[in-house]
Structures are given as C-alpha cells and as structure tokens.
Design a protein around this motif. Structure first.
Motif, PDB file in Angstrom:
ATOM      1  N   GLY A  19      37.861  27.780  57.846  1.00 55.18           N
ATOM      2  CA  GLY A  19      37.750  26.523  58.592  1.00 55.18           C
ATOM      3  C   GLY A  19      38.572  26.538  59.866  1.00 55.18           C
ATOM      4  O   GLY A  19      38.097  26.145  60.942  1.00 55.18           O
ATOM      5  N   PHE A  20      39.812  26.987  59.762  1.00 50.55           N
ATOM      6  CA  PHE A  20      40.657  27.058  60.960  1.00 50.55           C
ATOM      7  C   PHE A  20      40.130  28.105  61.940  1.00 50.55           C
ATOM      8  O   PHE A  20      40.203  27.920  63.152  1.00 50.55           O
ATOM      9  CB  PHE A  20      42.113  27.341  60.588  1.00 50.55           C
ATOM     10  CG  PHE A  20      42.857  26.104  60.165  1.00 50.55           C
ATOM     11  CD1 PHE A  20      43.291  25.165  61.097  1.00 50.55           C
ATOM     12  CD2 PHE A  20      43.105  25.864  58.830  1.00 50.55           C
ATOM     13  CE1 PHE A  20      43.954  24.024  60.712  1.00 50.55           C
ATOM     14  CE2 PHE A  20      43.783  24.716  58.427  1.00 50.55           C
ATOM     15  CZ  PHE A  20      44.205  23.793  59.365  1.00 50.55           C
ATOM     16  N   THR A  21      39.583  29.197  61.419  1.00 49.08           N
ATOM     17  CA  THR A  21      39.013  30.226  62.282  1.00 49.08           C
ATOM     18  C   THR A  21      37.805  29.689  63.039  1.00 49.08           C
ATOM     19  O   THR A  21      37.657  29.927  64.248  1.00 49.08           O
ATOM     20  CB  THR A  21      38.621  31.468  61.454  1.00 49.08           C
ATOM     21  OG1 THR A  21      39.783  31.964  60.794  1.00 49.08           O
ATOM     22  CG2 THR A  21      38.023  32.556  62.319  1.00 49.08           C
ATOM     23  N   LEU A  22      36.944  28.953  62.359  1.00 50.12           N
ATOM     24  CA  LEU A  22      35.778  28.351  63.005  1.00 50.12           C
ATOM     25  C   LEU A  22      36.215  27.380  64.094  1.00 50.12           C
ATOM     26  O   LEU A  22      35.681  27.401  65.209  1.00 50.12           O
ATOM     27  CB  LEU A  22      34.904  27.638  61.970  1.00 50.12           C
ATOM     28  CG  LEU A  22      33.717  26.866  62.529  1.00 50.12           C
ATOM     29  CD1 LEU A  22      32.723  27.805  63.205  1.00 50.12           C
ATOM     30  CD2 LEU A  22      33.036  26.080  61.416  1.00 50.12           C
ATOM     31  N   ALA A  23      37.184  26.526  63.786  1.00 47.53           N
ATOM     32  CA  ALA A  23      37.663  25.566  64.775  1.00 47.53           C
ATOM     33  C   ALA A  23      38.293  26.293  65.968  1.00 47.53           C
ATOM     34  O   ALA A  23      38.019  25.958  67.126  1.00 47.53           O
ATOM     35  CB  ALA A  23      38.663  24.606  64.134  1.00 47.53           C
ATOM     36  N   PHE A  24      39.117  27.287  65.693  1.00 46.13           N
ATOM     37  CA  PHE A  24      39.746  28.048  66.773  1.00 46.13           C
ATOM     38  C   PHE A  24      38.680  28.719  67.636  1.00 46.13           C
ATOM     39  O   PHE A  24      38.758  28.674  68.879  1.00 46.13           O
ATOM     40  CB  PHE A  24      40.705  29.106  66.212  1.00 46.13           C
ATOM     41  CG  PHE A  24      41.273  29.993  67.283  1.00 46.13           C
ATOM     42  CD1 PHE A  24      42.361  29.583  68.037  1.00 46.13           C
ATOM     43  CD2 PHE A  24      40.704  31.238  67.542  1.00 46.13           C
ATOM     44  CE1 PHE A  24      42.877  30.399  69.043  1.00 46.13           C
ATOM     45  CE2 PHE A  24      41.216  32.048  68.538  1.00 46.13           C
ATOM     46  CZ  PHE A  24      42.307  31.635  69.289  1.00 46.13           C
ATOM     47  N   SER A  25      37.707  29.343  66.999  1.00 43.78           N
ATOM     48  CA  SER A  25      36.652  30.029  67.753  1.00 43.78           C
ATOM     49  C   SER A  25      35.878  29.051  68.628  1.00 43.78           C
ATOM     50  O   SER A  25      35.551  29.365  69.782  1.00 43.78           O
ATOM     51  CB  SER A  25      35.686  30.738  66.800  1.00 43.78           C
ATOM     52  OG  SER A  25      36.355  31.741  66.097  1.00 43.78           O
ATOM     53  N   SER A  26      35.586  27.879  68.096  1.00 39.67           N
ATOM     54  CA  SER A  26      34.865  26.863  68.875  1.00 39.67           C
ATOM     55  C   SER A  26      35.682  26.426  70.088  1.00 39.67           C
ATOM     56  O   SER A  26      35.149  26.304  71.199  1.00 39.67           O
ATOM     57  CB  SER A  26      34.545  25.649  68.002  1.00 39.67           C
ATOM     58  OG  SER A  26      33.715  26.009  66.933  1.00 39.67           O
ATOM     59  N   LEU A  27      36.971  26.201  69.874  1.00 37.32           N
ATOM     60  CA  LEU A  27      37.841  25.807  70.984  1.00 37.32           C
ATOM     61  C   LEU A  27      37.989  26.943  71.996  1.00 37.32           C
ATOM     62  O   LEU A  27      37.947  26.718  73.208  1.00 37.32           O
ATOM     63  CB  LEU A  27      39.209  25.382  70.448  1.00 37.32           C
ATOM     64  CG  LEU A  27      39.211  24.067  69.661  1.00 37.32           C
ATOM     65  CD1 LEU A  27      40.491  23.932  68.852  1.00 37.32           C
ATOM     66  CD2 LEU A  27      39.018  22.882  70.592  1.00 37.32           C
ATOM     67  N   ALA A  28      38.131  28.167  71.502  1.00 38.75           N
ATOM     68  CA  ALA A  28      38.283  29.319  72.395  1.00 38.75           C
ATOM     69  C   ALA A  28      37.020  29.550  73.220  1.00 38.75           C
ATOM     70  O   ALA A  28      37.105  29.849  74.420  1.00 38.75           O
ATOM     71  CB  ALA A  28      38.625  30.566  71.588  1.00 38.75           C
ATOM     72  N   MET A  29      35.858  29.410  72.603  1.00 34.76           N
ATOM     73  CA  MET A  29      34.600  29.603  73.330  1.00 34.76           C
ATOM     74  C   MET A  29      34.455  28.567  74.448  1.00 34.76           C
ATOM     75  O   MET A  29      34.030  28.900  75.552  1.00 34.76           O
ATOM     76  CB  MET A  29      33.411  29.549  72.370  1.00 34.76           C
ATOM     77  CG  MET A  29      33.289  30.789  71.521  1.00 34.76           C
ATOM     78  SD  MET A  29      32.035  30.757  70.203  1.00 34.76           S
ATOM     79  CE  MET A  29      30.747  29.744  70.819  1.00 34.76           C
ATOM     80  N   ALA A  30      34.821  27.319  74.163  1.00 34.16           N
ATOM     81  CA  ALA A  30      34.748  26.281  75.194  1.00 34.16           C
ATOM     82  C   ALA A  30      35.722  26.607  76.328  1.00 34.16           C
ATOM     83  O   ALA A  30      35.391  26.477  77.515  1.00 34.16           O
ATOM     84  CB  ALA A  30      35.053  24.919  74.595  1.00 34.16           C
ATOM     85  N   HIS A  31      36.909  27.048  75.967  1.00 34.05           N
ATOM     86  CA  HIS A  31      37.912  27.402  76.983  1.00 34.05           C
ATOM     87  C   HIS A  31      37.433  28.577  77.815  1.00 34.05           C
ATOM     88  O   HIS A  31      37.496  28.557  79.046  1.00 34.05           O
ATOM     89  CB  HIS A  31      39.243  27.740  76.306  1.00 34.05           C
ATOM     90  CG  HIS A  31      40.277  28.204  77.270  1.00 34.05           C
ATOM     91  ND1 HIS A  31      40.443  29.527  77.599  1.00 34.05           N
ATOM     92  CD2 HIS A  31      41.199  27.515  77.986  1.00 34.05           C
ATOM     93  CE1 HIS A  31      41.422  29.638  78.471  1.00 34.05           C
ATOM     94  NE2 HIS A  31      41.909  28.439  78.725  1.00 34.05           N
TER      95      HIS A  31
END
Length: 121
Positions: free
Chosen positions: A80-92
C-alpha cells in the motif's frame, strides 16, 4: 483487513501526515514529531491482527505463529505504501506543477474505491 481497506488506510495516513505537516509549518500545531508515534501506533493497531499464543508454546512455535500472522499483513501494508509512493513519484516526475500531493492521493483513493486494486490479499 482486506487489501482495499489497507490501501484506503494508507492513503488516509499520508493525507493526515500532510495536514499535520502543514499545520506544524504554519505554527498552528505543536508536536509535529509526535505524529510518528501516534499515527503509526494507531495504524499498526488497526491493521495488524491479534496473535494468540498458547502458554505452553515453544519459542519456535511463537516465531511461527507471529510470522504467519504478521507476514501477510505487513506485506499488504508495504504494498500500500509502495503504491502510494509510486503514484506520488510519478506525478512529481511528470513535472505536473498544477496537481498537489493531496489530489494525487485523492485520485488514488477513487481508484481503490472503484475496485481497481481489489485483486490480491
């Protein structure tokens, strides 16, 4: 706790962390460092299963019980944290300056609610 529930809780924790950080930076709230202990403790209490260990269990049996109970829950939380981090990183990384981290997390929450991540434990 089902995978979608864990994902929703992870998103909630990250959203709450952002709100606490903003309030602390604005001087509205003291104890920003207490976030780590209070929110993490609450998350672990909600997401980790209770473990019953027989009084006569050997150390090896205790280790097996703990590993079998916590393993899947920890794996789901990390995912879950990996998915959230990846989503935030992709947007960044995409360079979108018109979207906030809160909006990225909100979009992710909508995707979870729509059942996009229902597969798996």
């Amino acid at each position: 706790m089902q995978r979608a529930e864990v994902l929703k809780r992870v998103i909630g924790i990250l959203t709450e962390a952002e709100e606490i950080r903003r309030a602390a930076e604005a001087g509205e709230e003291e104890g920003g460092s207490e976030f780590g202990s209070s929110v993490v403790t609450q998350m672990l209490n909600e997401m980790l299963p209770a473990i019953r260990v027989p009084a006569d269990a050997t150390p090896q049996e205790v280790a097996r019980l703990v590993a079998s109970a916590l393993g899947p829950a920890l794996q789901t939380m990390v995912a879950g944290f990996t998915l959230a981090f990846s989503s935030l990183a992709m947007a960044h990384d995409s360079g979108q300056s018109d979207i906030s981290s809160a909006e990225v997390l909100q979009t992710l929450a909508f995707q979870v609610e729509a059942g996009l991540f229902d597969e798996g434990p």
